[in-house]
Design a protein around this motif. Sequence first.
Motif, PDB file in Angstrom:
ATOM      1  N   ARG A  31     -18.708  14.180 -24.352  1.00  0.00           N
ATOM      2  CA  ARG A  31     -17.684  13.143 -24.516  1.00  0.00           C
ATOM      3  C   ARG A  31     -17.624  12.278 -23.262  1.00  0.00           C
ATOM      4  O   ARG A  31     -17.653  12.781 -22.143  1.00  0.00           O
ATOM      5  CB  ARG A  31     -16.337  13.806 -24.773  1.00  0.00           C
ATOM      6  CG  ARG A  31     -15.147  12.885 -24.852  1.00  0.00           C
ATOM      7  CD  ARG A  31     -13.896  13.641 -25.275  1.00  0.00           C
ATOM      8  NE  ARG A  31     -13.780  14.904 -24.547  1.00  0.00           N
ATOM      9  CZ  ARG A  31     -13.067  15.953 -24.974  1.00  0.00           C
ATOM     10  NH1 ARG A  31     -12.449  15.905 -26.145  1.00  0.00           N
ATOM     11  NH2 ARG A  31     -12.991  17.060 -24.257  1.00  0.00           N
ATOM     12  N   VAL A  50     -16.446   7.942 -26.573  1.00  0.00           N
ATOM     13  CA  VAL A  50     -17.704   8.181 -27.254  1.00  0.00           C
ATOM     14  C   VAL A  50     -17.977   9.679 -27.255  1.00  0.00           C
ATOM     15  O   VAL A  50     -17.930  10.328 -26.212  1.00  0.00           O
ATOM     16  CB  VAL A  50     -18.873   7.441 -26.568  1.00  0.00           C
ATOM     17  CG1 VAL A  50     -20.185   7.736 -27.300  1.00  0.00           C
ATOM     18  CG2 VAL A  50     -18.603   5.953 -26.505  1.00  0.00           C
ATOM     19  N   THR A 100     -20.701  12.706 -28.822  1.00  0.00           N
ATOM     20  CA  THR A 100     -21.943  13.018 -29.531  1.00  0.00           C
ATOM     21  C   THR A 100     -22.047  14.521 -29.729  1.00  0.00           C
ATOM     22  O   THR A 100     -21.463  15.306 -28.977  1.00  0.00           O
ATOM     23  CB  THR A 100     -23.188  12.534 -28.763  1.00  0.00           C
ATOM     24  OG1 THR A 100     -23.269  13.226 -27.516  1.00  0.00           O
ATOM     25  CG2 THR A 100     -23.147  11.044 -28.531  1.00  0.00           C
ATOM     26  N   LEU A 132     -17.125   5.302 -36.620  1.00  0.00           N
ATOM     27  CA  LEU A 132     -16.260   4.522 -35.736  1.00  0.00           C
ATOM     28  C   LEU A 132     -14.864   4.570 -36.330  1.00  0.00           C
ATOM     29  O   LEU A 132     -14.630   4.051 -37.425  1.00  0.00           O
ATOM     30  CB  LEU A 132     -16.763   3.084 -35.620  1.00  0.00           C
ATOM     31  CG  LEU A 132     -15.952   2.157 -34.715  1.00  0.00           C
ATOM     32  CD1 LEU A 132     -15.884   2.690 -33.285  1.00  0.00           C
ATOM     33  CD2 LEU A 132     -16.532   0.738 -34.730  1.00  0.00           C
ATOM     34  N   ALA A 174     -15.825   6.571 -31.143  1.00  0.00           N
ATOM     35  CA  ALA A 174     -17.145   6.494 -31.781  1.00  0.00           C
ATOM     36  C   ALA A 174     -17.797   7.859 -31.660  1.00  0.00           C
ATOM     37  O   ALA A 174     -17.810   8.456 -30.581  1.00  0.00           O
ATOM     38  CB  ALA A 174     -18.011   5.436 -31.112  1.00  0.00           C
ATOM     39  N   CYS A 175     -18.314   8.363 -32.777  1.00  0.00           N
ATOM     40  CA  CYS A 175     -18.956   9.679 -32.780  1.00  0.00           C
ATOM     41  C   CYS A 175     -20.325   9.557 -33.434  1.00  0.00           C
ATOM     42  O   CYS A 175     -20.451   8.978 -34.523  1.00  0.00           O
ATOM     43  CB  CYS A 175     -18.096  10.699 -33.515  1.00  0.00           C
ATOM     44  SG  CYS A 175     -18.766  12.384 -33.460  1.00  0.00           S
ATOM     45  N   HIS A 197     -26.959  11.899 -25.503  1.00  0.00           N
ATOM     46  CA  HIS A 197     -25.643  11.323 -25.241  1.00  0.00           C
ATOM     47  C   HIS A 197     -25.733  10.040 -24.419  1.00  0.00           C
ATOM     48  O   HIS A 197     -25.094   9.029 -24.750  1.00  0.00           O
ATOM     49  CB  HIS A 197     -24.765  12.354 -24.527  1.00  0.00           C
ATOM     50  CG  HIS A 197     -23.360  11.886 -24.290  1.00  0.00           C
ATOM     51  ND1 HIS A 197     -22.428  11.800 -25.295  1.00  0.00           N
ATOM     52  CD2 HIS A 197     -22.731  11.449 -23.149  1.00  0.00           C
ATOM     53  CE1 HIS A 197     -21.279  11.350 -24.804  1.00  0.00           C
ATOM     54  NE2 HIS A 197     -21.437  11.136 -23.503  1.00  0.00           N
ATOM     55  N   CYS A 207     -24.326   6.319 -25.496  1.00  0.00           N
ATOM     56  CA  CYS A 207     -23.327   5.593 -24.692  1.00  0.00           C
ATOM     57  C   CYS A 207     -23.844   4.214 -24.296  1.00  0.00           C
ATOM     58  O   CYS A 207     -23.094   3.224 -24.336  1.00  0.00           O
ATOM     59  CB  CYS A 207     -22.972   6.395 -23.443  1.00  0.00           C
ATOM     60  SG  CYS A 207     -21.972   7.865 -23.763  1.00  0.00           S
ATOM     61  N   ILE A 238     -23.716   1.876 -27.349  1.00  0.00           N
ATOM     62  CA  ILE A 238     -22.345   1.508 -27.715  1.00  0.00           C
ATOM     63  C   ILE A 238     -21.738   0.587 -26.670  1.00  0.00           C
ATOM     64  O   ILE A 238     -21.080  -0.415 -26.995  1.00  0.00           O
ATOM     65  CB  ILE A 238     -21.496   2.773 -27.910  1.00  0.00           C
ATOM     66  CG1 ILE A 238     -21.938   3.500 -29.196  1.00  0.00           C
ATOM     67  CG2 ILE A 238     -20.004   2.437 -27.962  1.00  0.00           C
ATOM     68  CD1 ILE A 238     -21.247   4.816 -29.429  1.00  0.00           C
ATOM     69  N   GLU A 239     -21.949   0.884 -25.417  1.00  0.00           N
ATOM     70  CA  GLU A 239     -21.369   0.062 -24.354  1.00  0.00           C
ATOM     71  C   GLU A 239     -21.863  -1.381 -24.446  1.00  0.00           C
ATOM     72  O   GLU A 239     -21.110  -2.323 -24.178  1.00  0.00           O
ATOM     73  CB  GLU A 239     -21.708   0.662 -22.998  1.00  0.00           C
ATOM     74  CG  GLU A 239     -20.872   0.125 -21.861  1.00  0.00           C
ATOM     75  CD  GLU A 239     -20.881   1.023 -20.650  1.00  0.00           C
ATOM     76  OE1 GLU A 239     -19.927   0.958 -19.855  1.00  0.00           O
ATOM     77  OE2 GLU A 239     -21.852   1.804 -20.493  1.00  0.00           O
TER      78      GLU A 239
END
Length: 419
Positions: free
Chosen positions: A4, A13, A15, A28, A187-188, A195, A199, A202-203
């Motif tokens: 996380r 986030v 995973t 999401l 978000a998962c 991971h 990240c 997504i970022e």
Amino acid sequence: MFERTVLDNGLTVVTCAMPQSRSVGVALAAAVGACYERDDEAGMSHFIEHLCFKGTARRPTPKHISAEIEGVGGILNASTGREETVYWAKVTRSHMTTAIDLLFDIALNSVFDGTEVEKERQVVIEEINMNLDIPQQRVSMLIDALLWPEQPLGRDVAGTKETVSSIDRAAILGYVGTHYVAGNMVACVTGDVVHADVCREIEARCAGMPQGLTPRGYRSNAEQVEARVGVDSRDGEQAHVCLAVHGVSRADERRFAMDALNVILGGGMSSRLFTEIREKRGLAYDIHSYGEHFLSTGSLVVYAGVDPARLDECLEALLGELSQIRAGVTQEELQRAKELVKGRLELRLEDTQNAALWIGGQQLLNNEILTLEEVCQRVDAVTLDQVADVAAEFLRSEYLSLAVVGPVQGVLPPRLPAP
């Protein structure tokens, strides 16, 4: 195990590595649902969920959105609940980036075109009409309204035709601007993923995401001093019955005992209700129970669909089973319930999509994530005394609510017989 990270803007986030999987589940989730709406905007969260599939600047039509995932063999969908809205996709590992990009695009960049808003308004109204016509759905709405009268939990997630008809584009934009902010969202991603890579992807897609966090909480009052009855009399071949009591919240450690009680009562073909109501008496084809846990309350609900001429017989049998289970369960029943809960959860979590929804949902709603092993430990720790305690506390005549939909009239308030 999961990893996380909270990004600089406040988005969480999570995973979970599932290296044996060919698929990737991406979810999401926003901490906003039907319970966070005012009475006059009921259905707003669900309406917005629909509209997020209608077009963005980069994907201007619904077909552009759906075809991008379906064109790679994936699955795309969303759901609105009482306390959350979730957008999700399941794709093969090689298309993870596409799924992440699309979900963030529709959740953050939907244009809410006026023409699309009006068309989708009619679609949602037809969905409401459909659910009102389906007696199983209607009786579920009715039991919620009885359990939580004039409260957010007592409203249908889709709202009413009147409230949906009154929602305008300005209200939609204001609602999204308030709730679709980084601190409100999780978000998962699950599957054969790294991971740090997730990240980074997504970022790159949420740099312009509004920051902030809205308060969690809504009106809820589970106090009840006498049995309640609601009847929707209409033509049909069956009487559809929901018999319910309030339960415990998802933060209450007693939820594991309550879940065991639910399984023993009506969770599966070996449950007491299935055995008595269907196998022994032949009263119903569909007979089951289910439990729900919300922020500060919950429920335990029994459903049955029966011949209207045998409604009284069915209610007598249901109440008798509630009274009997209040008198106690056996160690064998409890152990079987534990194994069912654990086994079903393990089977469910073999699927990347289910894992993403389960893990992401915990983070969003509870701000903590219990692993499968931790949940199983808590399930195993439930005792006969704990099950007896929740049964004694909640299964009482004055706490019962009864909803019936079908060709019936004059239904009396339910009352538990002596065991």
